[in-house]
Design an enzyme around this catalytic site. Sequence first.
Site, mmCIF file in Angstrom:
data_model
loop_
_atom_site.group_PDB
_atom_site.id
_atom_site.type_symbol
_atom_site.label_atom_id
_atom_site.label_comp_id
_atom_site.label_asym_id
_atom_site.label_seq_id
_atom_site.Cartn_x
_atom_site.Cartn_y
_atom_site.Cartn_z
ATOM 1 N N THR A 136 0.818 -1.224 0.051
ATOM 2 C CA THR A 136 0.075 0.110 -0.040
ATOM 3 C C THR A 136 0.973 1.284 -0.007
ATOM 4 O O THR A 136 0.615 2.024 -1.009
ATOM 5 C CB THR A 136 -0.918 -0.059 1.131
ATOM 6 O OG1 THR A 136 -1.490 -1.129 1.274
ATOM 7 C CG2 THR A 136 -2.023 1.169 1.392
ATOM 8 N N GLU A 171 8.701 9.716 9.807
ATOM 9 C CA GLU A 171 7.620 10.832 9.807
ATOM 10 C C GLU A 171 6.139 9.936 9.753
ATOM 11 O O GLU A 171 5.303 10.082 10.333
ATOM 12 C CB GLU A 171 7.727 11.877 9.044
ATOM 13 C CG GLU A 171 6.420 12.746 8.779
ATOM 14 C CD GLU A 171 6.495 13.740 10.197
ATOM 15 O OE1 GLU A 171 7.407 14.554 10.277
ATOM 16 O OE2 GLU A 171 5.538 13.353 11.034
ATOM 17 N N VAL A 205 3.731 7.619 12.747
ATOM 18 C CA VAL A 205 2.628 8.400 13.573
ATOM 19 C C VAL A 205 1.913 9.045 12.722
ATOM 20 O O VAL A 205 2.147 9.922 12.086
ATOM 21 C CB VAL A 205 3.513 9.033 14.630
ATOM 22 C CG1 VAL A 205 2.201 9.622 15.476
ATOM 23 C CG2 VAL A 205 4.343 8.205 15.479
ATOM 24 N N LYS A 207 2.184 4.270 18.637
ATOM 25 C CA LYS A 207 2.446 5.643 18.230
ATOM 26 C C LYS A 207 2.620 6.632 19.377
ATOM 27 O O LYS A 207 3.480 7.458 19.228
ATOM 28 C CB LYS A 207 1.089 5.999 17.307
ATOM 29 C CG LYS A 207 1.146 5.234 16.018
ATOM 30 C CD LYS A 207 -0.351 5.312 15.202
ATOM 31 C CE LYS A 207 -0.423 4.597 14.013
ATOM 32 N NZ LYS A 207 -1.775 4.615 13.552
HETATM 33 P P1 NAP Z 1 1.788 -3.887 2.947
HETATM 34 O O1 NAP Z 1 0.709 -3.473 1.811
HETATM 35 O O2 NAP Z 1 1.436 -5.371 3.460
HETATM 36 O O3 NAP Z 1 3.047 -4.244 1.773
HETATM 37 C C1 NAP Z 1 4.083 -4.902 2.429
HETATM 38 C C2 NAP Z 1 5.208 -4.894 1.198
HETATM 39 O O4 NAP Z 1 6.300 -5.429 2.022
HETATM 40 C C3 NAP Z 1 4.780 -5.733 0.047
HETATM 41 O O5 NAP Z 1 5.093 -5.216 -1.195
HETATM 42 C C4 NAP Z 1 5.447 -7.067 0.193
HETATM 43 O O6 NAP Z 1 5.865 -7.716 -0.840
HETATM 44 C C5 NAP Z 1 6.741 -6.569 1.066
HETATM 45 N N1 NAP Z 1 7.303 -7.617 1.990
HETATM 46 C C6 NAP Z 1 6.739 -7.864 3.079
HETATM 47 N N2 NAP Z 1 7.377 -8.786 3.809
HETATM 48 C C7 NAP Z 1 8.377 -9.109 3.098
HETATM 49 C C8 NAP Z 1 9.700 -9.965 3.046
HETATM 50 N N3 NAP Z 1 9.674 -10.792 4.066
HETATM 51 N N4 NAP Z 1 10.619 -9.847 1.992
HETATM 52 C C9 NAP Z 1 10.331 -9.046 0.948
HETATM 53 N N5 NAP Z 1 9.209 -8.250 0.784
HETATM 54 C C10 NAP Z 1 8.264 -8.329 1.845
HETATM 55 O O7 NAP Z 1 2.143 -2.923 3.941
HETATM 56 P P2 NAP Z 1 1.718 -1.426 4.033
HETATM 57 O O8 NAP Z 1 0.424 -1.183 4.436
HETATM 58 O O9 NAP Z 1 2.461 -0.810 2.743
HETATM 59 O O10 NAP Z 1 2.644 -1.001 5.308
HETATM 60 C C11 NAP Z 1 3.912 -0.862 5.278
HETATM 61 C C12 NAP Z 1 4.437 0.029 6.416
HETATM 62 O O11 NAP Z 1 3.928 1.087 6.502
HETATM 63 C C13 NAP Z 1 4.309 -0.939 7.660
HETATM 64 O O12 NAP Z 1 5.152 -0.666 8.706
HETATM 65 C C14 NAP Z 1 3.041 0.025 8.239
HETATM 66 O O13 NAP Z 1 2.782 -0.227 9.483
HETATM 67 C C15 NAP Z 1 3.320 1.269 7.643
HETATM 68 N N6 NAP Z 1 2.332 2.152 7.698
HETATM 69 C C16 NAP Z 1 1.090 1.690 6.750
HETATM 70 C C17 NAP Z 1 0.020 2.716 6.701
HETATM 71 C C18 NAP Z 1 -1.138 2.410 5.547
HETATM 72 O O14 NAP Z 1 -1.941 3.057 5.680
HETATM 73 N N7 NAP Z 1 -1.109 0.998 5.003
HETATM 74 C C19 NAP Z 1 -0.108 3.888 7.289
HETATM 75 C C20 NAP Z 1 1.014 4.106 8.331
HETATM 76 C C21 NAP Z 1 2.207 3.316 8.366
HETATM 77 P P3 NAP Z 1 4.657 -8.468 -1.931
HETATM 78 O O15 NAP Z 1 3.964 -7.143 -2.304
HETATM 79 O O16 NAP Z 1 5.515 -9.196 -2.740
HETATM 80 O O17 NAP Z 1 3.653 -9.160 -0.684
HETATM 81 N N1 HSE Z 2 -4.116 0.657 11.349
HETATM 82 C C1 HSE Z 2 -3.782 2.055 11.269
HETATM 83 C C2 HSE Z 2 -5.038 2.884 11.499
HETATM 84 C C3 HSE Z 2 -3.123 2.675 10.124
HETATM 85 O O1 HSE Z 2 -6.228 2.240 11.552
HETATM 86 O O2 HSE Z 2 -5.141 4.280 12.046
HETATM 87 C C4 HSE Z 2 -1.536 2.174 10.131
HETATM 88 O O3 HSE Z 2 -0.883 3.040 11.272
#
Ligand code: NAP
Ligand code: HSE
Length: 430
Positions: free
Chosen positions: A15, A131, A134, A207
């Site tokens: 994402t 950044e 949180v 956070k």
């Molecule tokens: P996600 O959609 O699950 O994407 C994770 C990515 O990492 C995927 O591309 C996956 O590969 C790859 N990956 C995971 N484990 C791996 C491994 N062992 N080896 C190689 N590649 C690996 O996660 P996300 O939602 O983008 O979140 C990423 C980070 O941002 C997290 O720390 C999350 O807490 C933080 N975050 C997310 C949001 C949000 O709104 N989503 C908001 C704030 C912070 P594949 O694509 O091949 O599966």
């Molecule tokens: N799961 C979190 C939320 C987003 O619902 O705000 C990632 O930090």
Amino acid sequence: MSVDSIKIGLLGLGTVGRGVYRIITGNSENIRRRVGAGIEIKKILVRNPAKERGLEMQQAIFTTTAEEIINDPEIKIIVEVMGGLEPTLDYVAKALKNGKSVVTANKDMIAAQGKMLFELADANQADLLFEASVAGGIPIIRPLKQCLAGNRISQIIGIVNGTTNYMLTKMTREGTDFEAVLREAQALGYAEADPTADVGGLDAARKLAIMASIAFNSRVLPDEVYVEGITKITAADIAYAKELNYIVKLLAIAKDTAAGIEARVHPALLPLDHPLAAVNDVYNAIYLTGDAIGDAMFYGRGAGEMPTASAVTADILNAARNILHQVQGMISCTCFEDKPVRSMRDTACQYYVRLQAVDKPGVLASIAYAFGDKEVSLASVLQKQKDDETAEIVLVTHTVREGNMQDALQIIAQLSAVNSVSNVIRVEEE
Ligand code: NAP
Ligand code: HSE
């Protein structure tokens, strides 16, 4: 240093990673002007390179071997957007040891391992920027570290979990119960398949630990944060809160007091005229108080592809500028004090209590006596008839020490006239 472009490597293209890719490739000319050099994504680590990602890109950009990125001397910035602790922590630690700047959105890793990672960044003159960890797109880490550095911050109150804020907003507007709203949030993709960290308050606690550590210059670890989620909140509690002119929110609260740091995440009744009471749906906000700025509130989207990528990209641009000007490692850890974190029993709050009692003379007096015996003073009492024999009693206390309140509740739960204590929710007045 004059270079045409700075090469970066992405660990993850989910994402957040997709959003970063879109911004970096779609806004490249502006970025070049702002940084003074281009930003080029050289390699991306994923689990499955064949996955359809809705992006136009060459297959050769993918790798499944982290070392191809971490050990590439051309790659100067590692963007960690894969999440989790293992193997992520290992990759990030190796990248820092190799002198690469790291940008991460990973609150779990920063909250639990920030100290170790900062020490590595310092030792290797690298930047560690987080950044997006949180409140997603809302700028809060840089404001706390830099823009508000002249202040003594006394408190932070945040709505920092979008999933639970969406659920509580729905419950408030529609009178729906927790389970039904959770199912809907999952169907809409707001709540994850395993929503434990969100609804249980752990996501917000991580956070809060990050924000409190920066704001109070003293490390607060996630397991030092008192955590209570929203799973026990019912439509009845929300309706009573409305009747009492409150709204129920999941709050992340940190205070810097003379007796130590207070750090807690729990649902709370918030007065309707509090600035955070108007923060609804998936929005996040952080309301803080500094001795110079007074009260300030930061509001916006706390998650999602583009808002989170906005924060990650800003960090990439900062790291790139620091590389160009050869000033990496300037934004160091600011936890130079060692303040104790207060036990929850020593904190003080007002409380809302909903209980079921036998409807007969003297019952209310026995409950009031048990509270009074533990120095808990009552501010208001509501009584509603449930049936011929049972009354639902809703009490709000004055501010009282948590330990006294818990002791009083234990005694009240044992009273023969009390059938059950249905819920206890803290009340957060200004
Ligand atoms: P996600 O959609 O699950 O994407 C994770 C990515 O990492 C995927 O591309 C996956 O590969 C790859 N990956 C995971 N484990 C791996 C491994 N062992 N080896 C190689 N590649 C690996 O996660 P996300 O939602 O983008 O979140 C990423 C980070 O941002 C997290 O720390 C999350 O807490 C933080 N975050 C997310 C949001 C949000 O709104 N989503 C908001 C704030 C912070 P594949 O694509 O091949 O599966
Ligand atoms: N799961 C979190 C939320 C987003 O619902 O705000 C990632 O930090």
